[in-house]
Each structure stands twice: as structure tokens, then as C-alpha cells.
Scaffold this motif. Structure first.
Motif, PDB file in Angstrom:
ATOM      1  N   LYS A   3       0.811  -1.230   0.000  1.00 52.36           N
ATOM      2  CA  LYS A   3       0.000   0.000   0.000  1.00 52.36           C
ATOM      3  C   LYS A   3       0.843   1.278   0.000  1.00 52.36           C
ATOM      4  O   LYS A   3       0.314   2.362   0.225  1.00 52.36           O
ATOM      5  CB  LYS A   3      -0.932   0.000   1.204  1.00 52.36           C
ATOM      6  CG  LYS A   3      -2.006  -1.064   1.100  1.00 52.36           C
ATOM      7  CD  LYS A   3      -3.040  -0.889   2.168  1.00 52.36           C
ATOM      8  CE  LYS A   3      -4.150  -1.907   1.982  1.00 52.36           C
ATOM      9  NZ  LYS A   3      -5.229  -1.712   2.939  1.00 52.36           N
TER      10      LYS A   3
ATOM     11  N   PRO B 267       2.114   3.098  -2.460  1.00 53.19           N
ATOM     12  CA  PRO B 267       1.637   4.184  -3.334  1.00 53.19           C
ATOM     13  C   PRO B 267       0.471   4.972  -2.733  1.00 53.19           C
ATOM     14  O   PRO B 267       0.389   6.189  -2.902  1.00 53.19           O
ATOM     15  CB  PRO B 267       1.207   3.456  -4.613  1.00 53.19           C
ATOM     16  CG  PRO B 267       2.008   2.198  -4.618  1.00 53.19           C
ATOM     17  CD  PRO B 267       2.157   1.818  -3.164  1.00 53.19           C
ATOM     18  N   LEU B 268      -0.408   4.298  -2.014  1.00 54.91           N
ATOM     19  CA  LEU B 268      -1.525   4.998  -1.367  1.00 54.91           C
ATOM     20  C   LEU B 268      -1.034   5.898  -0.236  1.00 54.91           C
ATOM     21  O   LEU B 268      -1.554   6.999  -0.022  1.00 54.91           O
ATOM     22  CB  LEU B 268      -2.542   3.996  -0.830  1.00 54.91           C
ATOM     23  CG  LEU B 268      -3.275   3.155  -1.877  1.00 54.91           C
ATOM     24  CD1 LEU B 268      -4.106   2.085  -1.201  1.00 54.91           C
ATOM     25  CD2 LEU B 268      -4.110   4.045  -2.762  1.00 54.91           C
ATOM     26  N   ILE B 269      -0.032   5.430   0.491  1.00 54.40           N
ATOM     27  CA  ILE B 269       0.538   6.233   1.579  1.00 54.40           C
ATOM     28  C   ILE B 269       1.192   7.488   1.014  1.00 54.40           C
ATOM     29  O   ILE B 269       0.988   8.596   1.517  1.00 54.40           O
ATOM     30  CB  ILE B 269       1.542   5.397   2.397  1.00 54.40           C
ATOM     31  CG1 ILE B 269       0.824   4.238   3.087  1.00 54.40           C
ATOM     32  CG2 ILE B 269       2.266   6.263   3.414  1.00 54.40           C
ATOM     33  CD1 ILE B 269       1.770   3.225   3.704  1.00 54.40           C
TER      34      ILE B 269
ATOM     35  N   ASP C  67       0.518   8.933  -1.768  1.00 55.85           N
ATOM     36  CA  ASP C  67      -0.542   9.803  -2.266  1.00 55.85           C
ATOM     37  C   ASP C  67      -1.179  10.600  -1.129  1.00 55.85           C
ATOM     38  O   ASP C  67      -1.588  11.749  -1.316  1.00 55.85           O
ATOM     39  CB  ASP C  67      -1.591   8.963  -2.997  1.00 55.85           C
ATOM     40  CG  ASP C  67      -2.644   9.833  -3.651  1.00 55.85           C
ATOM     41  OD1 ASP C  67      -2.266  10.711  -4.462  1.00 55.85           O
ATOM     42  OD2 ASP C  67      -3.838   9.630  -3.350  1.00 55.85           O
ATOM     43  N   ALA C  68      -1.258  10.028   0.050  1.00 48.89           N
ATOM     44  CA  ALA C  68      -1.806  10.749   1.207  1.00 48.89           C
ATOM     45  C   ALA C  68      -0.819  11.798   1.716  1.00 48.89           C
ATOM     46  O   ALA C  68      -1.228  12.829   2.257  1.00 48.89           O
ATOM     47  CB  ALA C  68      -2.141   9.761   2.324  1.00 48.89           C
TER      48      ALA C  68
ATOM     49  N   ARG D  59      -1.425  10.192   8.875  1.00 51.01           N
ATOM     50  CA  ARG D  59      -1.872   9.915   7.508  1.00 51.01           C
ATOM     51  C   ARG D  59      -1.616   8.465   7.110  1.00 51.01           C
ATOM     52  O   ARG D  59      -2.414   7.873   6.396  1.00 51.01           O
ATOM     53  CB  ARG D  59      -1.218  10.881   6.534  1.00 51.01           C
ATOM     54  CG  ARG D  59      -1.773  12.282   6.716  1.00 51.01           C
ATOM     55  CD  ARG D  59      -1.104  13.291   5.826  1.00 51.01           C
ATOM     56  NE  ARG D  59      -1.581  14.606   6.153  1.00 51.01           N
ATOM     57  CZ  ARG D  59      -2.568  15.221   5.530  1.00 51.01           C
ATOM     58  NH1 ARG D  59      -3.207  14.634   4.555  1.00 51.01           N
ATOM     59  NH2 ARG D  59      -2.943  16.437   5.886  1.00 51.01           N
TER      60      ARG D  59
ATOM     61  N   VAL E   6      -4.567   5.554   6.014  1.00 48.82           N
ATOM     62  CA  VAL E   6      -4.535   4.693   4.836  1.00 48.82           C
ATOM     63  C   VAL E   6      -4.540   3.221   5.227  1.00 48.82           C
ATOM     64  O   VAL E   6      -5.306   2.422   4.693  1.00 48.82           O
ATOM     65  CB  VAL E   6      -3.290   5.005   3.968  1.00 48.82           C
ATOM     66  CG1 VAL E   6      -3.120   3.981   2.868  1.00 48.82           C
ATOM     67  CG2 VAL E   6      -3.398   6.400   3.387  1.00 48.82           C
TER      68      VAL E   6
END
Length: 174
Positions: A117, A119-121, A123-124, A153, A157
Motif C-alpha cells: 500500500k 503508493p496509497l501512503i 498519495d496521502a 496519515r 490509509v
């Protein structure tokens, strides 16, 4: 008569090399300097000795445990590639921040989930980092605030309790 009074005043002012007020101020300054230095030494020296003994004991424990445990300790950190983000500045000048950090999972088995995850982190983190101003990065408390915000953050996520800490390796403002 006036000359006699002036001579008395001059004599009393120059009676010694230093006046009483200057001696008292110098003594108070020396006391504060030595007291502060001694207190800092006691605090820093005492904690360094305690940490030193703790590190020696931990090193001995790791030596006895074997290599299998040290490999799992290395896997507990998730290295995030360096990020370069532009900062918001009031004068419109181009300002950038380069940030390299590591995430510490709550347990070793959660490290793989963090890597998946990542990339999601990231992005946050982008909107938060882009909203920073150069003034927000001044002082040692700034690093603490950035770490805390990044930890919150990452928790948003991944879920609370998945990331134990954020370790900032490099924080360079340009």
C-alpha cells in the motif's frame, strides 16, 4: 570645595578595578554558567551512561540469539524512496523539500502490507507536504510535527496501529 568633592567621587568609583555591582553581576553569571553546565552534564552524562549499558546488554542479547533474529529486525523497516515536493511560498519563489524516510511497522508481519500500500501512503502525504511553507520547516519542533502528521496519515490509509513510527532520514529544504 567643588574640586575636593569631585576627587572623592572619582576615588570612590575607581577604588578597585571593578565596582561592587560588576563583581556581583559577574559572580551571578559565573554561577549560572557553571550551574547550567553542571546540570546539563548530569542530565546528558547520566542518560548516556544508562543508554550505553542498555545498548551493551542489547548487543549481547542479539549475539546470543543468533542471526535469524537480526534478519527479522532488518525487515521491520520499510524504506520509502526519497520524495521531492514543491513548497508553497508567499513570494512565489520556487522552493522544494527533499524527504527520505522509513516506516516502522507495528510488527514484522505487517511490513509486507505496508509495502503493497506504499503508493496509497505516498498519495496521502503529497497534499500535506505541498501545503507546507518554508517557515513551517524552521526549528527542531518542525520535524516532530511532520513526523506526527505523517504517522496520522499512514494510519488513515492502513488503519490505526499498523505503523509504529516514521523515521526521517533526510529533510532538505531548497
Amino acid at each position: 570645595m567643588k574640586a575636593k568633592e569631585e576627587a572623592t567621587v572619582v576615588a570612590s568609583e575607581t577604588s578597585g578595578r571593578f565596582g561592587k555591582k560588576k563583581i556581583i553581576i559577574a559572580a551571578a553569571g559565573a554561577f549560572l554558567l557553571l550551574g547550567g553546565g553542571g546540570g546539563a552534564y548530569a542530565v546528558m552524562g547520566g542518560s548516556a551512561q544508562a543508554e550505553g549499558h542498555g545498548e551493551q546488554a542489547a548487543a549481547a542479547d542479539h549475539a546470543e540469539a543468533g542471526d535469524g533474529e537480526s534478519e527479522s529486525a532488518e525487515a521491520e523497516f520499510v524504506d520509502v524512496p526519497p520524495m521531492v515536493v514543491n513548497l508553497r511560498s508567499a513570494d512565489g519563489a520556487a522552493r522544494f523539500i527533499k524527504l527520505h524516510f522509513m516506516l516502522v511497522p507495528a510488527s514484522a508481519d505487517k511490513a509486507e502490507g505496508i509495502k503493497i500500500k506504499l503508493p496509497l501512503i505516498l498519495d496521502a502525504y503529497q497534499p500535506f507536504l505541498r501545503e507546507l511553507r518554508p517557515e513551517d520547516l524552521a526549528g527542531s519542533a518542525a520535524v516532530y510535527r511532520i513526523k506526527e502528521e505523517m504517522l496520522v496519515r499512514a494510519g488513515d490509509v492502513l488503519g490505526r496501529g499498523q505503523v509504529k513510527d516514521v523515521l526521517i532520514q533526510d529533510l532538505i529544504q531548497q
